[in-house]
Enzyme design. Sequence first.
Site, PDB file in Angstrom:
ATOM      1  N   HIS A 203       0.365 -16.653  -5.646  1.00 30.60           N
ATOM      2  CA  HIS A 203      -0.500 -15.946  -6.740  1.00 30.60           C
ATOM      3  C   HIS A 203       0.013 -15.471  -7.896  1.00 30.60           C
ATOM      4  O   HIS A 203      -0.599 -15.070  -8.471  1.00 30.60           O
ATOM      5  CB  HIS A 203      -1.170 -14.740  -5.770  1.00 30.60           C
ATOM      6  CG  HIS A 203      -1.725 -15.251  -4.131  1.00 30.60           C
ATOM      7  ND1 HIS A 203      -2.910 -14.414  -3.907  1.00 30.60           N
ATOM      8  CD2 HIS A 203      -2.093 -16.315  -4.610  1.00 30.60           C
ATOM      9  CE1 HIS A 203      -3.256 -15.353  -2.806  1.00 30.60           C
ATOM     10  NE2 HIS A 203      -3.058 -16.476  -3.116  1.00 30.60           N
TER      11      HIS A 203
ATOM     12  N   THR B  23       1.269  -1.304   0.383  1.00 26.84           N
ATOM     13  CA  THR B  23      -0.258  -0.236  -0.021  1.00 26.84           C
ATOM     14  C   THR B  23       0.992   1.120   0.159  1.00 26.84           C
ATOM     15  O   THR B  23       0.382   2.112  -0.805  1.00 26.84           O
ATOM     16  CB  THR B  23      -1.211   0.250   1.429  1.00 26.84           C
ATOM     17  OG1 THR B  23      -0.445  -0.116   2.575  1.00 26.84           O
ATOM     18  CG2 THR B  23      -2.151  -0.785   1.718  1.00 26.84           C
TER      19      THR B  23
ATOM     20  N   CYS C 239      -1.602 -23.765 -26.704  1.00 23.29           N
ATOM     21  CA  CYS C 239      -0.219 -24.600 -26.743  1.00 23.29           C
ATOM     22  C   CYS C 239       0.364 -24.046 -25.402  1.00 23.29           C
ATOM     23  O   CYS C 239       1.936 -24.028 -25.912  1.00 23.29           O
ATOM     24  CB  CYS C 239       0.223 -23.868 -28.739  1.00 23.29           C
ATOM     25  SG  CYS C 239       1.131 -22.289 -28.202  1.00 23.29           S
TER      26      CYS C 239
HETATM   27  P1  NAD Z   1      -5.738  -7.754   1.916  1.00 22.93           P
HETATM   28  O1  NAD Z   1      -6.285  -6.342   2.653  1.00 22.93           O
HETATM   29  O2  NAD Z   1      -6.535  -8.994   3.237  1.00 22.93           O
HETATM   30  O3  NAD Z   1      -4.553  -7.607   3.496  1.00 22.93           O
HETATM   31  C1  NAD Z   1      -4.590  -6.774   4.033  1.00 22.93           C
HETATM   32  C2  NAD Z   1      -4.117  -5.612   5.614  1.00 22.93           C
HETATM   33  O4  NAD Z   1      -2.361  -5.028   5.162  1.00 22.93           O
HETATM   34  C3  NAD Z   1      -4.554  -5.831   5.768  1.00 22.93           C
HETATM   35  O5  NAD Z   1      -4.911  -5.879   7.576  1.00 22.93           O
HETATM   36  C4  NAD Z   1      -4.264  -4.101   6.535  1.00 22.93           C
HETATM   37  O6  NAD Z   1      -4.752  -3.478   8.125  1.00 22.93           O
HETATM   38  C5  NAD Z   1      -2.952  -4.219   6.376  1.00 22.93           C
HETATM   39  N1  NAD Z   1      -1.732  -2.713   5.785  1.00 22.93           N
HETATM   40  C6  NAD Z   1      -2.191  -2.121   4.786  1.00 22.93           C
HETATM   41  N2  NAD Z   1      -1.788  -0.963   4.023  1.00 22.93           N
HETATM   42  C7  NAD Z   1      -0.321  -1.736   5.590  1.00 22.93           C
HETATM   43  C8  NAD Z   1       0.871  -0.897   5.746  1.00 22.93           C
HETATM   44  N3  NAD Z   1       1.280  -0.233   5.139  1.00 22.93           N
HETATM   45  N4  NAD Z   1       1.442  -1.813   6.741  1.00 22.93           N
HETATM   46  C9  NAD Z   1       1.242  -2.983   7.278  1.00 22.93           C
HETATM   47  N5  NAD Z   1      -0.193  -3.352   7.656  1.00 22.93           N
HETATM   48  C10 NAD Z   1      -0.669  -2.602   6.410  1.00 22.93           C
HETATM   49  O7  NAD Z   1      -4.365  -8.795   1.750  1.00 22.93           O
HETATM   50  P2  NAD Z   1      -3.934 -10.340   2.100  1.00 22.93           P
HETATM   51  O8  NAD Z   1      -4.031 -10.062   3.356  1.00 22.93           O
HETATM   52  O9  NAD Z   1      -2.932  -9.839   0.822  1.00 22.93           O
HETATM   53  O10 NAD Z   1      -4.594 -11.002   1.208  1.00 22.93           O
HETATM   54  C11 NAD Z   1      -5.759 -10.933  -0.048  1.00 22.93           C
HETATM   55  C12 NAD Z   1      -5.702 -10.679  -1.320  1.00 22.93           C
HETATM   56  O11 NAD Z   1      -4.689  -9.388  -1.855  1.00 22.93           O
HETATM   57  C13 NAD Z   1      -4.162 -12.016  -1.493  1.00 22.93           C
HETATM   58  O12 NAD Z   1      -5.184 -12.931  -2.513  1.00 22.93           O
HETATM   59  C14 NAD Z   1      -3.305 -10.760  -2.776  1.00 22.93           C
HETATM   60  O13 NAD Z   1      -2.924 -11.851  -3.434  1.00 22.93           O
HETATM   61  C15 NAD Z   1      -4.423  -9.664  -3.310  1.00 22.93           C
HETATM   62  N6  NAD Z   1      -3.581  -8.312  -3.676  1.00 22.93           N
HETATM   63  C16 NAD Z   1      -2.242  -8.026  -4.162  1.00 22.93           C
HETATM   64  C17 NAD Z   1      -2.335  -6.766  -4.259  1.00 22.93           C
HETATM   65  C18 NAD Z   1      -0.232  -6.620  -4.440  1.00 22.93           C
HETATM   66  O14 NAD Z   1      -0.274  -7.779  -5.716  1.00 22.93           O
HETATM   67  N7  NAD Z   1      -0.115  -5.747  -4.571  1.00 22.93           N
HETATM   68  C19 NAD Z   1      -3.373  -5.677  -4.061  1.00 22.93           C
HETATM   69  C20 NAD Z   1      -4.044  -6.314  -3.679  1.00 22.93           C
HETATM   70  C21 NAD Z   1      -4.890  -7.076  -2.853  1.00 22.93           C
END
Ligand code: NAD
Length: 247
Positions: free
Chosen positions: A121, A30, A132
């Site tokens: 993932h 993020t 193919c």
């Molecule tokens: P999730 O969205 O379920 O959880 C993310 C967690 O990170 C939240 O609990 C949030 O409070 C916390 N968070 C947000 N910013 C943060 C920071 N700077 N520092 C610490 N904590 C922080 O995501 P997940 O657990 O990865 O599972 C969901 C799915 O999301 C996965 O399957 C993944 O493949 C996919 N996904 C991936 C991306 C990417 O590639 N960057 C982006 C979105 C979703």
Amino acid sequence: MNYIAQIREAAELIRESAHCYCLTGAGMSTESGIPDFRSPGGLWQEIAPIKTSSAEVLYNNPRVFYEVAFTRFARITRAEPNAGHSSLARLEQMGYLKGLVTQNIDGLHVKAGSQRVWEVHGHLRSGYCLGCQKRYPFEFLVEQVERQQIPPSCPSCNHMLRPDVVLFGDPMPPLFYEAWEELAGQCDLLLVCGSSLVVYPVAELPALARKLIIINLEPTPYDHLAAVVIREKCGRVLPAIVELLEA
Ligand code: NAD
């Protein structure tokens, strides 16, 4: 425990461990400008990803998949690693981290220089033909979509191309089971960074570790089992841990 004491405790556990691994989720990225799924303002509040990023949508309604999910993927490829990613690469370089399992498809751990990475993932560096199986750079798919050639197709056999990511409804790749075995056999400490730990089967991995450190802004279902829980940003906590271990 206050924040400073938590950082010290986490650094000490990492120093003492013989086989420390890391598990990262969308919260890791993020701070690189990529929204996660479940935070306020996250993707789940925009349009449920299951409605656009699923294998079912790809096969039955490729236009929706390519116009919504794929366009979001293409934007993600422009992101750069943040201080958290660099710190994890540094921990591996220093010999403290044996490997890293990520749910993220953004490729930022690889870009930051981490070497042993299980992208369970998938990633956005390539795609392949559903006919193919020939592989193409991800950019090749992007170029076709930008020219409105939707869905993109294979120049050799004309079948549809798809990116190398695991969509909702896809089976987990062999790489996931490789990571599972490595953690089950070796992991004495798992550092969880930026994951809500609710997406299965990845959310089963923390149960394989003997000890847990959780760095996440919101509570997770594993918090009560963790030796240390730090509710702070990965981009703040990880560089601080590296600094202590370098001192
Ligand atoms: P999730 O969205 O379920 O959880 C993310 C967690 O990170 C939240 O609990 C949030 O409070 C916390 N968070 C947000 N910013 C943060 C920071 N700077 N520092 C610490 N904590 C922080 O995501 P997940 O657990 O990865 O599972 C969901 C799915 O999301 C996965 O399957 C993944 O493949 C996919 N996904 C991936 C991306 C990417 O590639 N960057 C982006 C979105 C979703």
